[in-house]
Design a protein around this motif. Sequence first.
Motif, PDB file in Angstrom:
ATOM      1  N   PHE A 246       0.828  -1.205   0.000  1.00 46.28           N
ATOM      2  CA  PHE A 246       0.000   0.000   0.000  1.00 46.28           C
ATOM      3  C   PHE A 246       0.867   1.262   0.000  1.00 46.28           C
ATOM      4  O   PHE A 246       0.438   2.315  -0.470  1.00 46.28           O
ATOM      5  CB  PHE A 246      -0.938   0.007   1.206  1.00 46.28           C
ATOM      6  CG  PHE A 246      -2.070  -0.961   1.095  1.00 46.28           C
ATOM      7  CD1 PHE A 246      -3.075  -0.768   0.155  1.00 46.28           C
ATOM      8  CD2 PHE A 246      -2.135  -2.077   1.915  1.00 46.28           C
ATOM      9  CE1 PHE A 246      -4.129  -1.670   0.031  1.00 46.28           C
ATOM     10  CE2 PHE A 246      -3.187  -2.990   1.803  1.00 46.28           C
ATOM     11  CZ  PHE A 246      -4.185  -2.788   0.856  1.00 46.28           C
ATOM     12  N   ALA A 247       2.095   1.174   0.531  1.00 42.76           N
ATOM     13  CA  ALA A 247       2.989   2.332   0.577  1.00 42.76           C
ATOM     14  C   ALA A 247       3.699   2.547  -0.751  1.00 42.76           C
ATOM     15  O   ALA A 247       3.884   3.675  -1.198  1.00 42.76           O
ATOM     16  CB  ALA A 247       4.014   2.152   1.700  1.00 42.76           C
ATOM     17  N   ARG A 248       4.121   1.459  -1.381  1.00 41.36           N
ATOM     18  CA  ARG A 248       4.775   1.527  -2.692  1.00 41.36           C
ATOM     19  C   ARG A 248       4.494   0.212  -3.390  1.00 41.36           C
ATOM     20  O   ARG A 248       4.516  -0.847  -2.761  1.00 41.36           O
ATOM     21  CB  ARG A 248       6.281   1.737  -2.535  1.00 41.36           C
ATOM     22  CG  ARG A 248       7.032   1.735  -3.873  1.00 41.36           C
ATOM     23  CD  ARG A 248       8.509   1.958  -3.684  1.00 41.36           C
ATOM     24  NE  ARG A 248       9.235   1.741  -4.936  1.00 41.36           N
ATOM     25  CZ  ARG A 248      10.558   1.846  -5.063  1.00 41.36           C
ATOM     26  NH1 ARG A 248      11.285   2.186  -4.012  1.00 41.36           N
ATOM     27  NH2 ARG A 248      11.149   1.617  -6.215  1.00 41.36           N
ATOM     28  N   PRO A 249       4.248   0.224  -4.705  1.00 42.49           N
ATOM     29  CA  PRO A 249       3.894  -1.020  -5.395  1.00 42.49           C
ATOM     30  C   PRO A 249       4.951  -2.107  -5.214  1.00 42.49           C
ATOM     31  O   PRO A 249       6.138  -1.874  -5.447  1.00 42.49           O
ATOM     32  CB  PRO A 249       3.786  -0.591  -6.859  1.00 42.49           C
ATOM     33  CG  PRO A 249       3.487   0.860  -6.811  1.00 42.49           C
ATOM     34  CD  PRO A 249       4.204   1.384  -5.597  1.00 42.49           C
ATOM     35  N   ILE A 250       4.497  -3.280  -4.781  1.00 45.86           N
ATOM     36  CA  ILE A 250       5.378  -4.438  -4.580  1.00 45.86           C
ATOM     37  C   ILE A 250       4.790  -5.616  -5.331  1.00 45.86           C
ATOM     38  O   ILE A 250       3.620  -5.970  -5.149  1.00 45.86           O
ATOM     39  CB  ILE A 250       5.518  -4.785  -3.081  1.00 45.86           C
ATOM     40  CG1 ILE A 250       6.284  -3.687  -2.342  1.00 45.86           C
ATOM     41  CG2 ILE A 250       6.228  -6.128  -2.911  1.00 45.86           C
ATOM     42  CD1 ILE A 250       6.391  -3.936  -0.848  1.00 45.86           C
ATOM     43  N   GLY A 251       5.610  -6.235  -6.169  1.00 40.75           N
ATOM     44  CA  GLY A 251       5.232  -7.479  -6.825  1.00 40.75           C
ATOM     45  C   GLY A 251       5.909  -8.645  -6.133  1.00 40.75           C
ATOM     46  O   GLY A 251       7.069  -8.544  -5.722  1.00 40.75           O
ATOM     47  N   LEU A 252       5.191  -9.729  -5.968  1.00 40.73           N
ATOM     48  CA  LEU A 252       5.729 -10.933  -5.325  1.00 40.73           C
ATOM     49  C   LEU A 252       5.545 -12.111  -6.256  1.00 40.73           C
ATOM     50  O   LEU A 252       4.413 -12.424  -6.656  1.00 40.73           O
ATOM     51  CB  LEU A 252       5.014 -11.198  -3.992  1.00 40.73           C
ATOM     52  CG  LEU A 252       5.322 -12.523  -3.294  1.00 40.73           C
ATOM     53  CD1 LEU A 252       6.792 -12.616  -2.903  1.00 40.73           C
ATOM     54  CD2 LEU A 252       4.423 -12.709  -2.065  1.00 40.73           C
ATOM     55  N   VAL A 253       6.652 -12.759  -6.610  1.00 32.61           N
ATOM     56  CA  VAL A 253       6.622 -13.969  -7.426  1.00 32.61           C
ATOM     57  C   VAL A 253       7.102 -15.126  -6.554  1.00 32.61           C
ATOM     58  O   VAL A 253       8.168 -15.042  -5.934  1.00 32.61           O
ATOM     59  CB  VAL A 253       7.525 -13.842  -8.672  1.00 32.61           C
ATOM     60  CG1 VAL A 253       7.583 -15.157  -9.444  1.00 32.61           C
ATOM     61  CG2 VAL A 253       7.019 -12.721  -9.575  1.00 32.61           C
ATOM     62  N   ILE A 254       6.304 -16.182  -6.480  1.00 28.17           N
ATOM     63  CA  ILE A 254       6.670 -17.372  -5.695  1.00 28.17           C
ATOM     64  C   ILE A 254       6.783 -18.549  -6.644  1.00 28.17           C
ATOM     65  O   ILE A 254       5.817 -18.918  -7.328  1.00 28.17           O
ATOM     66  CB  ILE A 254       5.624 -17.670  -4.608  1.00 28.17           C
ATOM     67  CG1 ILE A 254       5.537 -16.514  -3.615  1.00 28.17           C
ATOM     68  CG2 ILE A 254       5.975 -18.968  -3.869  1.00 28.17           C
ATOM     69  CD1 ILE A 254       4.442 -16.673  -2.576  1.00 28.17           C
ATOM     70  N   ALA A 255       7.964 -19.150  -6.695  1.00 25.10           N
ATOM     71  CA  ALA A 255       8.213 -20.320  -7.528  1.00 25.10           C
ATOM     72  C   ALA A 255       8.181 -21.563  -6.654  1.00 25.10           C
ATOM     73  O   ALA A 255       9.004 -21.700  -5.746  1.00 25.10           O
ATOM     74  CB  ALA A 255       9.568 -20.207  -8.239  1.00 25.10           C
ATOM     75  N   GLY A 256       7.230 -22.467  -6.909  1.00 19.87           N
ATOM     76  CA  GLY A 256       7.162 -23.670  -6.087  1.00 19.87           C
ATOM     77  C   GLY A 256       5.859 -24.408  -6.280  1.00 19.87           C
ATOM     78  O   GLY A 256       4.989 -24.001  -7.043  1.00 19.87           O
TER      79      GLY A 256
END
Length: 389
Positions: free
Chosen positions: A239-249
């Motif tokens: 919410f403070a700054r755009p964050i993308g999260l990629v989870i490989a598994g």
Amino acid sequence: MRIVDVCAFYSDRGGGVKTYVRHKMLAGPKEGHEIIILAPAAEAGVEIINDHARIEFVRARRFPLDGRYHYFHDEAALHARLDALRPDLVEASTPWASATMVANWRGSAPRSLIMHADPLGNYAYRWFRALAPRPVIDRGFDWFWRHLRRMDARFDHIVCASDDLAARLVAGGLRHVVTNHMGVQPGIFLPAHRDPDLRRRLLASCGLPEGAVLLLGAGRHAPEKRWPMIIDAATASGFARPIGLVIAGDGRARASVQRAAAGNPHVRLIAPVTDRAAFATLLASADALVHGSESETFCMIAAEARASGIPMFLPDSGAAADHLVPGAGYHYAAAEGASLVEQLDHFVADGPAKHLAVARAAAAGTRTMDTHFADLFALYAIHGRAMAA
């Protein structure tokens, strides 16, 4: 020296143990040793790795909690195979039933228990941490501590890959504990593999522009990895700054991970990346690794991230904590999502570029598997000379 590894957790579809075993079969012959892996499998067979290393698959029963694995169930058959191989040293790779089978073998060869598993950390401490302090949990699981002390009395070495696990075992009364930190495969994980175009594509798959922060997680979908906690923390900090999260598994807890990610366009779940070069590029292209398990015995993914020159968010207990480079990411309170959110917020406020520069400068100092195995084989040689004397 002929070293036979009774490796209960080897699987062609495995993770860190497979990586470790495969490299041992290359490192051992370079040091003049023959390496034979005895691994449980659906069918018996042999895989030749080179002139002095092979995997012998022993017919075994399927492990009910994870279809990738099997387990040794026939102690007499395992003993017969050890008798036929006549090893100079035997390793067991798990403290469970196969370690007892190796301890019961009547051969004269010295034995090492390689602690690839931490059952107390994976289960007892995780299940009951909200209900009782660790000393109380240990008393409740005294039956397992008694088992470990029995194994300690019958093995020449209890080899741990982290200071945290070694210290806990010594405090629990074990006398043959040896600390030998593991390492990464040399020459694979490097900061030079960073690919800005791949980074842009990954952020785009999360619905975000190039200026967003790209976090990467990698590992089994299992409760101890705490992926829902990580997803919730990345969402809150985003919410403070755009964050993308990629989870490989992937794994048995897939449904809970998918539920946690549902409805968040900035979280992307992808299949495990089994090609090592491709995974090295993926890892180096992230802005930071985020890891949730406080019960690792070494934490291979954190070591690989360190060698790749990226910052990390790691729990403050367990083997993962050892890998943090000061100034390149943060520790957070283990199993505490709010603490992870706080540290992600600090990272965003600091500016990821500063942390990335520190991580890249420290990458070359990452310990390698070659060093780990050189130290391990030196330990075995010293023990062998002492027995001969």
